[in-house]
Design an enzyme around this catalytic site. Structure first.
Site, PDB file in Angstrom:
ATOM      1  CG  HIS A   1      -2.103   0.958   1.019  1.00  0.00           C
ATOM      2  ND1 HIS A   1      -3.415   0.544   0.931  1.00  0.00           N
ATOM      3  CD2 HIS A   1      -2.133   2.306   0.847  1.00  0.00           C
ATOM      4  CE1 HIS A   1      -4.202   1.603   0.738  1.00  0.00           C
ATOM      5  NE2 HIS A   1      -3.442   2.680   0.684  1.00  0.00           N
TER       6      HIS A   1
ATOM      7  CG  ASP B   1      -2.105   5.502   2.622  1.00  0.00           C
ATOM      8  OD1 ASP B   1      -2.260   5.308   1.399  1.00  0.00           O
ATOM      9  OD2 ASP B   1      -3.031   5.872   3.360  1.00  0.00           O
ATOM     10  CG  ASP B   2      -0.504   8.919   0.579  1.00  0.00           C
ATOM     11  OD1 ASP B   2      -0.217   8.666  -0.609  1.00  0.00           O
ATOM     12  OD2 ASP B   2      -1.653   8.795   1.046  1.00  0.00           O
TER      13      ASP B   2
ATOM     14  CG  HIS C   1      -1.586   6.061  -2.702  1.00  0.00           C
ATOM     15  ND1 HIS C   1      -2.634   5.699  -3.519  1.00  0.00           N
ATOM     16  CD2 HIS C   1      -1.935   5.700  -1.450  1.00  0.00           C
ATOM     17  CE1 HIS C   1      -3.599   5.173  -2.775  1.00  0.00           C
ATOM     18  NE2 HIS C   1      -3.204   5.149  -1.523  1.00  0.00           N
TER      19      HIS C   1
ATOM     20  CG  HIS D   1      -8.066   3.150  -0.544  1.00  0.00           C
ATOM     21  ND1 HIS D   1      -7.458   2.833  -1.714  1.00  0.00           N
ATOM     22  CD2 HIS D   1      -7.150   3.834   0.192  1.00  0.00           C
ATOM     23  CE1 HIS D   1      -6.214   3.307  -1.692  1.00  0.00           C
ATOM     24  NE2 HIS D   1      -5.998   3.916  -0.550  1.00  0.00           N
TER      25      HIS D   1
ATOM     26  CD  GLU E   1      -7.115   5.766   6.511  1.00  0.00           C
ATOM     27  OE1 GLU E   1      -7.312   6.162   5.347  1.00  0.00           O
ATOM     28  OE2 GLU E   1      -6.011   5.890   7.099  1.00  0.00           O
TER      29      GLU E   1
END
Ligand SMILES: [Zn+2]
Length: 359
Positions: free
Chosen positions: A13, A280-281, A15, A199, A202
């Site tokens: 995961h 994630d980011d 991006h 997704h 969350e």
């Protein structure tokens, strides 16, 4: 304490834009004459409340970063650096997620945009010793017909190896769009053999996870942490072997949990869920893959054997070939079997890494 940077793992995961290094973002902004919000450059992890305004702030910063990626060279640099950073943290398999739509105008369309990412993934795999495969993700903010177009495009490059598309995702604000309207796109992707990796769970709780499960038949859920709020639902995910891509830094950055200790990592694992930790980011949350494993050890008290199990889960939940998975699992066993170098900080473990283990 074993060195977690040497624990072989799969990163499922991450991006594309969100993987960017801050200095790279700065270079691109200067190169293209784009003015960036200071919050993107100050190295302070993003903390926003888990409401519409918090998400809006996150999205605004993300969009500002994305607006700096304006050429084939930029796109290639992103993939190369994401792979290098992952490899340095023990990732041996990266499945990077990209929505090609926003880069398409700069490279002649969504097809070239995808092909550039795939080609860069192949090159980065060879250069850094980490298999880089790609998840093509549609956005909830766009029309479901756009998602179908992306799914058909992704299907053309379906495979399992480096530089191939392994999955189809659905990203952006969970609270937007009607999940069921994306079912057709996911059917196209599934028929092509792509993993379903939307997704969900969350920003929204169990009822939305239920919608995603029923409509999109996920193999893995991006996040899914809040499935644990409904024991029957979690039991069903375990039964169906739906893996959870848990990203603690993201959960805290977006205000879903007050701090890392509140992320229900241990309850999910103890319920039998297959958990693959992800970053994630990193650009926005100032926290990379290794940090998630360190948090599991330091905040949640995972032992080395339990951390090895997390790594095994990530490998098993990946779409890597049987051969790659076998090799990585054997390497996880080897990591765990190594003589314990004794107590020390992560930094100690790193500095002693070049010496053979004592005794
Ligand atoms: Zn995500």
């Amino acid at each position: 304490m074993r060195d977690l940077a040497k624990l072989p793992k799969a990163h499922l995961h991450l991006h594309f834009t969100g993987s960017m290094r801050v200095p790279t973002l700065r270079d691109m902004a200067v190169g293209h004459g784009v003015r960036l919000p200071g919050a993107l450059l100050d190295g302070d992890p993003l903390r926003v409340p888990a409401d519409e305004r918090g998400w809006f702030r996150f999205q605004r910063l993300y969009d500002a970063a994305r607006a700096c990626v304006r050429s084939e060279a930029d796109m290639r640099r992103l993939v190369d650096e994401a792979a290098a950073d992952d490899a340095a943290e023990g990732s041996r398999r990266l499945e990077i997620q990209v929505d090609p739509t926003s880069y398409a105008p700069f490279v002649g369309g969504i097809t070239p945009a995808v092909e550039i990412v795939l080609d860069a993934a192949r090159a980065a795999s060879a250069a850094h010793g980490v298999e880089v495969a790609v998840v093509v993700a549609a956005s909830r903010m766009r029309h479901p017909l756009d998602a179908r177009t992306l799914a058909r495009l992704a299907a053309r490059y379906a495979g399992e190896g480096p530089g191939e598309v392994v999955g189809f995702g659905l990203s952006n604000d969970e609270r937007r769009g009607d999940t069921a309207e994306f079912a057709a796109a996911f059917r196209i992707a599934r028929r092509a053999g792509l993993a379903s990796v939307p997704h969900g769970g969350e920003l929204l709780g169990p009822s939305h996870v239920r919608d995603v499960v029923d409509a999109l038949h996920p193999d893995r859920l991006g996040h899914g942490v809040r499935a644990g709020e409904d024991r029957a639902l979690l039991a069903e995910l375990v039964e169906r072997e739906v893996a959870l891509e848990v990203c603690p830094a993201s959960n805290v950055g977006l205000g879903v949990y007050a701090d890392t200790s509140q992320v229900p990592l241990r309850p999910l694992v103890e319920a039998g869920a297959s958990v693959a930790l992800g970053a994630d980011d990193p650009l926005l949350f100032s926290s990379r893959l290794l940090d998630q494993y360190v948090a599991a050890r330091e905040v949640h008290g995972f032992t080395d054997a339990e951390l090895a199990d997390l790594a095994r889960s990530s490998v098993r939940a990946s779409r890597a070939s049987e051969g790659t998975r076998r090799r990585l699992l054997a390497d996880v066993d080897a990591w765990l079997a190594d003589p314990d170098p004794g107590p020390g900080t992560g930094a100690d473990a790193l500095s002693s890494a070049s010496h053979p283990p004592a005794g």
